[in-house]
Design a protein around this motif. Structure first.
Motif, PDB file in Angstrom:
ATOM      1  N   THR A   1       0.818  -1.214   0.000  1.00  8.95           N
ATOM      2  CA  THR A   1       0.000   0.000   0.000  1.00  8.95           C
ATOM      3  C   THR A   1       0.850   1.261   0.000  1.00  8.95           C
ATOM      4  O   THR A   1       0.549   2.223  -0.705  1.00  8.95           O
ATOM      5  N   ARG A   2       1.935   1.245   0.770  1.00 14.55           N
ATOM      6  CA  ARG A   2       2.803   2.423   0.857  1.00 14.55           C
ATOM      7  C   ARG A   2       3.427   2.732  -0.508  1.00 14.55           C
ATOM      8  O   ARG A   2       3.460   3.885  -0.935  1.00 14.55           O
ATOM      9  N   GLU A   3       3.921   1.704  -1.187  1.00 17.37           N
ATOM     10  CA  GLU A   3       4.536   1.899  -2.504  1.00 17.37           C
ATOM     11  C   GLU A   3       3.502   2.394  -3.516  1.00 17.37           C
ATOM     12  O   GLU A   3       3.774   3.270  -4.326  1.00 17.37           O
ATOM     13  N   LEU A   4       2.296   1.821  -3.465  1.00 17.03           N
ATOM     14  CA  LEU A   4       1.225   2.256  -4.365  1.00 17.03           C
ATOM     15  C   LEU A   4       0.891   3.724  -4.116  1.00 17.03           C
ATOM     16  O   LEU A   4       0.768   4.508  -5.069  1.00 17.03           O
TER      17      LEU A   4
ATOM     18  N   GLN B   1       2.687  10.204  -9.802  1.00 20.28           N
ATOM     19  CA  GLN B   1       1.891  10.357 -11.026  1.00 20.28           C
ATOM     20  C   GLN B   1       1.073  11.647 -10.974  1.00 20.28           C
ATOM     21  O   GLN B   1       0.944  12.345 -11.977  1.00 20.28           O
ATOM     22  N   ALA B   2       0.496  11.942  -9.822  1.00 30.91           N
ATOM     23  CA  ALA B   2      -0.286  13.170  -9.682  1.00 30.91           C
ATOM     24  C   ALA B   2       0.583  14.394  -9.925  1.00 30.91           C
ATOM     25  O   ALA B   2       0.152  15.363 -10.567  1.00 30.91           O
TER      26      ALA B   2
ATOM     27  N   ALA C   1      -4.336   5.771 -13.112  1.00 31.87           N
ATOM     28  CA  ALA C   1      -4.888   5.057 -11.953  1.00 31.87           C
ATOM     29  C   ALA C   1      -5.197   3.610 -12.321  1.00 31.87           C
ATOM     30  O   ALA C   1      -4.918   2.688 -11.546  1.00 31.87           O
ATOM     31  N   SER C   2      -5.749   3.396 -13.494  1.00 31.27           N
ATOM     32  CA  SER C   2      -6.055   2.042 -13.951  1.00 31.27           C
ATOM     33  C   SER C   2      -4.779   1.224 -14.104  1.00 31.27           C
ATOM     34  O   SER C   2      -4.716   0.065 -13.693  1.00 31.27           O
ATOM     35  N   LEU C   3      -3.752   1.829 -14.694  1.00 32.54           N
ATOM     36  CA  LEU C   3      -2.474   1.142 -14.874  1.00 32.54           C
ATOM     37  C   LEU C   3      -1.852   0.773 -13.525  1.00 32.54           C
ATOM     38  O   LEU C   3      -1.387  -0.353 -13.329  1.00 32.54           O
ATOM     39  N   LEU C   4      -1.854   1.717 -12.586  1.00 31.73           N
ATOM     40  CA  LEU C   4      -1.281   1.436 -11.269  1.00 31.73           C
ATOM     41  C   LEU C   4      -2.075   0.364 -10.529  1.00 31.73           C
ATOM     42  O   LEU C   4      -1.498  -0.510  -9.882  1.00 31.73           O
TER      43      LEU C   4
END
Length: 172
Positions: A3-6, A13-14, A44-47
Motif C-alpha cells: 500500500t505504501r509503494e502504491l 503520477q499526480a 490510476a487504472s495502470l497502477l
C-alpha cells in the motif's frame, strides 16, 4: 506492491499530471480538464493493474453501420487511444464445405476503456474451381461494397482528425 509503494507512485503520477496540466494551461487549451481527467483515469487504472494484477474490465460496443460507428467515435474523439482507428478486411469461409467466402470490413478503436467495433458485412461469393482465379460470382460486388465502406471510414476519420491504420484491436 504494498500500500505504501502504491500511494507513493500515485503521488508521483499526480505530480507529473499536474505539471502536464500547467503546460496545457499555458497554451490556453480548452480541453485541459478532459485531457487531465483522461490521463488520471489511465494512470490510476495502470497502477491498480500493477498493484493487484487485475485490470478494469473492458467492454466492446458493436456497430454494423459505418455512419453510426463514426458518430459514436465523434462523441469521444479526444479519448480515442493515440488517435488511431484500425481498419481491415476479413474473409471467412461459409456455406457447405466452405465453398463461399464472406467479406466483412472491420474497424476498431480504443475509446477510453472500451473498444468500439464496426463489422460491416459486404457480401459473399463462391470460390468455384471451374472459374479462373480472378473471377468468382459475387466477388466484384462484395469487393466494391468493401471499398466503399473503407473509403467512407477513412474520410470520416480524417474529418475527425483521426489516423487510420491496418489491422484490428482485439479484446484481451
Amino acid at each position: 506492491m504494498d500500500t505504501r509503494e502504491l500511494a507513493h507512485r500515485l503521488v508521483e503520477q499526480a505530480k507529473r499530471l499536474t505539471h502536464f496540466a500547467r503546460i496545457l494551461n499555458r497554451g490556453q487549451n480548452h480541453r485541459t480538464e478532459n485531457a487531465v481527467r483522461t490521463l488520471l483515469a489511465r494512470e490510476a487504472s495502470l497502477l491498480m493493474t500493477r498493484a493487484t494484477g487485475k485490470g478494469g474490465t473492458m467492454s466492446s460496443i458493436h456497430f454494423t453501420n459505418v455512419e453510426e460507428f463514426l458518430a459514436e467515435i465523434a462523441k469521444d474523439k479526444d479519448l480515442v487511444d493515440r488517435g488511431i482507428v484500425r481498419i481491415t478486411r476479413s474473409y471467412c469461409r461459409t456455406g457447405h464445405n466452405g465453398l463461399f467466402l464472406a467479406l466483412d470490413v472491420i474497424a476498431t478503436a480504443k475509446v477510453g476503456e472500451d473498444v468500439v467495433v464496426l463489422t460491416r458485412h459486404c457480401g459473399q461469393f463462391m470460390q468455384n474451381p471451374h472459374f479462373p482465379k480472378d473471377i468468382h460470382p459475387g466477388q466484384e460486388s462484395a469487393q466494391s461494397a468493401a471499398d466503399s465502406a473503407i473509403e467512407a471510414l477513412e474520410k470520416g476519420c480524417a474529418e475527425l482528425g483521426l489516423e487510420t491504420r491496418a489491422g484490428a484491436f482485439m479484446e484481451a
